[in-house]
Design an enzyme around this catalytic site. Structure first.
Site, PDB file in Angstrom:
ATOM      1  N   SER A 146       0.852  -1.199   0.000  1.00  0.00           N
ATOM      2  CA  SER A 146       0.000   0.000   0.000  1.00  0.00           C
ATOM      3  C   SER A 146       0.880   1.239   0.000  1.00  0.00           C
ATOM      4  O   SER A 146       2.013   1.208   0.505  1.00  0.00           O
ATOM      5  CB  SER A 146      -0.871   0.007   1.257  1.00  0.00           C
ATOM      6  OG  SER A 146      -1.511   1.272   1.401  1.00  0.00           O
ATOM      7  N   TYR A 159      -2.121   0.368  10.144  1.00  0.00           N
ATOM      8  CA  TYR A 159      -2.186  -0.373   8.871  1.00  0.00           C
ATOM      9  C   TYR A 159      -0.892  -0.177   8.082  1.00  0.00           C
ATOM     10  O   TYR A 159      -0.298  -1.137   7.577  1.00  0.00           O
ATOM     11  CB  TYR A 159      -3.393   0.128   8.081  1.00  0.00           C
ATOM     12  CG  TYR A 159      -3.476  -0.317   6.643  1.00  0.00           C
ATOM     13  CD1 TYR A 159      -3.995  -1.559   6.312  1.00  0.00           C
ATOM     14  CD2 TYR A 159      -3.055   0.523   5.605  1.00  0.00           C
ATOM     15  CE1 TYR A 159      -4.092  -1.964   4.982  1.00  0.00           C
ATOM     16  CE2 TYR A 159      -3.158   0.128   4.281  1.00  0.00           C
ATOM     17  CZ  TYR A 159      -3.677  -1.112   3.968  1.00  0.00           C
ATOM     18  OH  TYR A 159      -3.776  -1.506   2.656  1.00  0.00           O
TER      19      TYR A 159
END
Ligand SMILES: NC(=O)c1ccc[n+]([C@@H]2O[C@H](COP(=O)([O-])OP(=O)(O)OC[C@H]3O[C@@H](n4cnc5c(N)ncnc54)[C@H](OP(=O)(O)O)[C@@H]3O)[C@@H](O)[C@H]2O)c1
Length: 182
Positions: A146, A159
């Protein structure tokens, strides 16, 4: 034919990747926790001509489930590509680190980091065998990362930390397993 395993294949990116692989004739092992959505996805994927699809519902953070997934790949003849796509945010809605529930952080590390590495470990013998005979010359591991792994967005700290950890595991795995494409 080549065999791919895609985690988190019941929706989103994993479902799309599995669909593209099936359209190119890859046999598939697919997983997600929700059995009904996974079964629906698997039955759509199996409409591709000549494609075998094995769906095994479960949680990638479970060692027993990871063993069942690799056994399913072995039953299809081996494993050429492992896609570690299943991922969780750690808490929803996202919050600043000051308020991040630590249990959510632990869960995100289990699903986004520990599970994928455990699956790589379990699948390595099959991926190395794929390297010996595959037309492209190597088994492959695709760990989905990501932009939150490399950019300090507010509320994306937990995250993002799991994705940054995954990136380093990918880089080191590539050094340690030069016969694989990681
Ligand atoms: N969406 C984005 O904008 C974005 C951006 C950058 C990176 N990513 C990354 O791309 C990947 C896919 O994202 P997405 O947006 O397509 O996700 P998504 O739509 O939320 O789908 C996640 C998939 O993973 C499965 N899953 C979740 N936890 C699991 C677990 N513990 N064990 C097994 N399966 C599990 C889900 O099914 P169940 O819930 O039924 O288990 C579902 O099939 C993730 O790694 C994510 O971090 C996404």
């Amino acid at each position: 034919m080549s065999v791919a395993m895609v985690t988190g294949a019941s929706r989103g990116l994993g479902r799309a990747l599995a669909g593209e692989l099936a359209a190119r004739g890859w046999d598939l092992v697919v997983t997600a926790r929700g059995a009904r959505a996974l079964a629906e996805a698997a039955s759509e994927l199996a409409r591709a001509p000549g494609v075998r699809v094995t769906a095994v519902a479960g949680d990638v953070s479970s060692a027993e489930h990871r063993g069942a997934l690799v056994a399913a790949a072995r039953a299809l003849g081996g494993l050429d590509l492992l896609v570690n796509n299943a991922g969780v945010l750690g808490t929803e809605p996202l919050v600043a680190l000051a308020a991040q529930p630590l249990d959510g952080l632990r869960e995100a590390f289990e699903v986004n980091v520990v599970g994928p590495l455990g699956l790589v470990q379990e699948a390595l013998p099959l991926l190395r065998e794929a390297g010996a005979g595959a037309p492209a010359g190597a088994g492959a591991v695709l760990n989905i990362s990501s932009d939150a792994a490399v950019v300090a967005y507010g509320t994306w700290g937990a995250y993002g930390a799991t994705k940054a950890a995954g990136d380093l595991l990918s880089a080191v795995l590539a050094v340690e397993e030069p016969a694989l494409r990681v």
